[in-house]
Every structure is written in structure tokens, then in C-alpha cells.
Motif scaffolding. Sequence first.
Motif, PDB file in Angstrom:
ATOM      1  N   ASP A 291      -6.841 -29.694  40.290  1.00 41.06           N
ATOM      2  CA  ASP A 291      -5.510 -30.069  40.772  1.00 41.06           C
ATOM      3  C   ASP A 291      -4.621 -28.831  40.776  1.00 41.06           C
ATOM      4  O   ASP A 291      -4.237 -28.320  39.723  1.00 41.06           O
ATOM      5  N   THR A 292      -4.300 -28.333  41.969  1.00 38.09           N
ATOM      6  CA  THR A 292      -3.517 -27.097  42.071  1.00 38.09           C
ATOM      7  C   THR A 292      -2.073 -27.262  41.607  1.00 38.09           C
ATOM      8  O   THR A 292      -1.373 -26.272  41.423  1.00 38.09           O
ATOM      9  N   HIS A 293      -1.618 -28.498  41.418  1.00 41.89           N
ATOM     10  CA  HIS A 293      -0.256 -28.733  40.960  1.00 41.89           C
ATOM     11  C   HIS A 293      -0.172 -28.880  39.432  1.00 41.89           C
ATOM     12  O   HIS A 293       0.909 -29.057  38.890  1.00 41.89           O
ATOM     13  N   THR A 294      -1.303 -28.813  38.770  1.00 41.26           N
ATOM     14  CA  THR A 294      -1.313 -28.926  37.317  1.00 41.26           C
ATOM     15  C   THR A 294      -0.788 -27.643  36.705  1.00 41.26           C
ATOM     16  O   THR A 294      -1.269 -26.553  37.009  1.00 41.26           O
ATOM     17  N   ARG A 295       0.192 -27.772  35.854  1.00 39.40           N
ATOM     18  CA  ARG A 295       0.752 -26.622  35.140  1.00 39.40           C
ATOM     19  C   ARG A 295      -0.021 -26.469  33.832  1.00 39.40           C
ATOM     20  O   ARG A 295      -0.091 -27.392  33.034  1.00 39.40           O
ATOM     21  N   VAL A 296      -0.603 -25.319  33.640  1.00 42.18           N
ATOM     22  CA  VAL A 296      -1.347 -25.026  32.422  1.00 42.18           C
ATOM     23  C   VAL A 296      -0.571 -23.967  31.661  1.00 42.18           C
ATOM     24  O   VAL A 296      -0.265 -22.905  32.193  1.00 42.18           O
ATOM     25  N   VAL A 297      -0.237 -24.272  30.418  1.00 41.20           N
ATOM     26  CA  VAL A 297       0.512 -23.352  29.574  1.00 41.20           C
ATOM     27  C   VAL A 297      -0.373 -22.940  28.419  1.00 41.20           C
ATOM     28  O   VAL A 297      -0.941 -23.792  27.737  1.00 41.20           O
ATOM     29  N   LEU A 298      -0.493 -21.657  28.210  1.00 46.49           N
ATOM     30  CA  LEU A 298      -1.256 -21.142  27.092  1.00 46.49           C
ATOM     31  C   LEU A 298      -0.274 -20.847  25.964  1.00 46.49           C
ATOM     32  O   LEU A 298       0.628 -20.032  26.114  1.00 46.49           O
TER      33      LEU A 298
ATOM     34  N   PRO B 264     -10.838 -28.579  30.991  1.00 48.61           N
ATOM     35  CA  PRO B 264     -10.964 -29.903  31.609  1.00 48.61           C
ATOM     36  C   PRO B 264     -10.965 -29.775  33.132  1.00 48.61           C
ATOM     37  O   PRO B 264     -10.221 -28.966  33.702  1.00 48.61           O
ATOM     38  N   GLN B 265     -11.784 -30.564  33.781  1.00 52.97           N
ATOM     39  CA  GLN B 265     -11.955 -30.493  35.226  1.00 52.97           C
ATOM     40  C   GLN B 265     -10.621 -30.645  35.970  1.00 52.97           C
ATOM     41  O   GLN B 265     -10.365 -29.948  36.945  1.00 52.97           O
ATOM     42  N   ARG B 266      -9.751 -31.530  35.502  1.00 49.16           N
ATOM     43  CA  ARG B 266      -8.477 -31.756  36.185  1.00 49.16           C
ATOM     44  C   ARG B 266      -7.619 -30.492  36.226  1.00 49.16           C
ATOM     45  O   ARG B 266      -6.909 -30.236  37.185  1.00 49.16           O
ATOM     46  N   TRP B 267      -7.723 -29.660  35.209  1.00 52.19           N
ATOM     47  CA  TRP B 267      -6.917 -28.430  35.157  1.00 52.19           C
ATOM     48  C   TRP B 267      -7.311 -27.448  36.244  1.00 52.19           C
ATOM     49  O   TRP B 267      -6.501 -26.678  36.717  1.00 52.19           O
ATOM     50  N   THR B 268      -8.577 -27.452  36.615  1.00 51.94           N
ATOM     51  CA  THR B 268      -9.050 -26.486  37.597  1.00 51.94           C
ATOM     52  C   THR B 268      -9.056 -27.031  39.017  1.00 51.94           C
ATOM     53  O   THR B 268      -9.040 -26.259  39.964  1.00 51.94           O
TER      54      THR B 268
END
Length: 143
Positions: A113-120, A107-111
Motif C-alpha cells: 500500500d503506497t499510502h501507508t505511512r511507516v515511521v521508524l 508486514p505485506q501491507r506496509w510494502t
Amino acid sequence: MARRAAGLWALGPLLWGCALALRGGMLYPRESPSRERKELGGLWKFRADFSENRRQGFEQQWYRAPLRESGPTLDMPVPSSFNDVGQDGRLRGFVGWVWYEREAVLPQRWTQDTHTRVVLRIGSAHYHAIVVPQQLLCPEHTL
């Protein structure tokens, strides 16, 4: 009062058991207004390291290029148990490193927004997994 205390006594071990189960882990993520999920199930490129020392993939750095460039791959459904899929008898009892590869559009927001925490969250990895992201592309940059 004694009846209520007995109910609390029975609840105590249950809660303690739940706390132990969560130690070091996380709850299964659910979609919410503040949390997006991206399911990565489907067909993945797959290759088992049948070399004698089971380390050829690391020695030849299979992770540096598309997996198909290091040798033949199979389409492997995920989630599944690779030991139970296909007709290759060597996979049935295979123990060693296997390699999976998948391309996904984030998703565009994940890439952006540098403050978005993405957990795999890898729900079906057994024993040990190493994740090597190849390249992150925003949706508008994918071909």
C-alpha cells in the motif's frame, strides 16, 4: 471556587511540562486497529569504528554491503548499551560511531500500500543516528 482554582493552577505546570516534553517528538506508539507495530529488538550485527579519526565506516562506505564484509562483527542485543556488553575493554569507554545491522521482514501491507505511512522509531539511539535501508523485500520474496 478558590479550591477549584488552586487545583487548576497546579495542573497548569504539569500540562505545560508534558507539552514541552513532546515538542519535537512523538508519543510511544501503541497497537490499534489502524496501527501496526513491528518490534526490532533482538540480536543485531554490531561493529565499532575504532579507526583513529572514527570515520572509516563512512570513508569505506560500510553501509553499502553487509556489515560482516567490512570486518569482524559482534552479535549485540538491542536494546542495550554496547559499552556494558561483552568483554572487549575498548568498548567500555568507547566514544565514536558504531554500526548496527539487522534484517527484518515487513508486514505485506506496509510494502504494497503506497499510502501507508511507516515511521521508524529508534527508542535508544543516543545523540545521533543515521538509518540507511539496504533493500525492501515483500515477505513472499524473502528466502
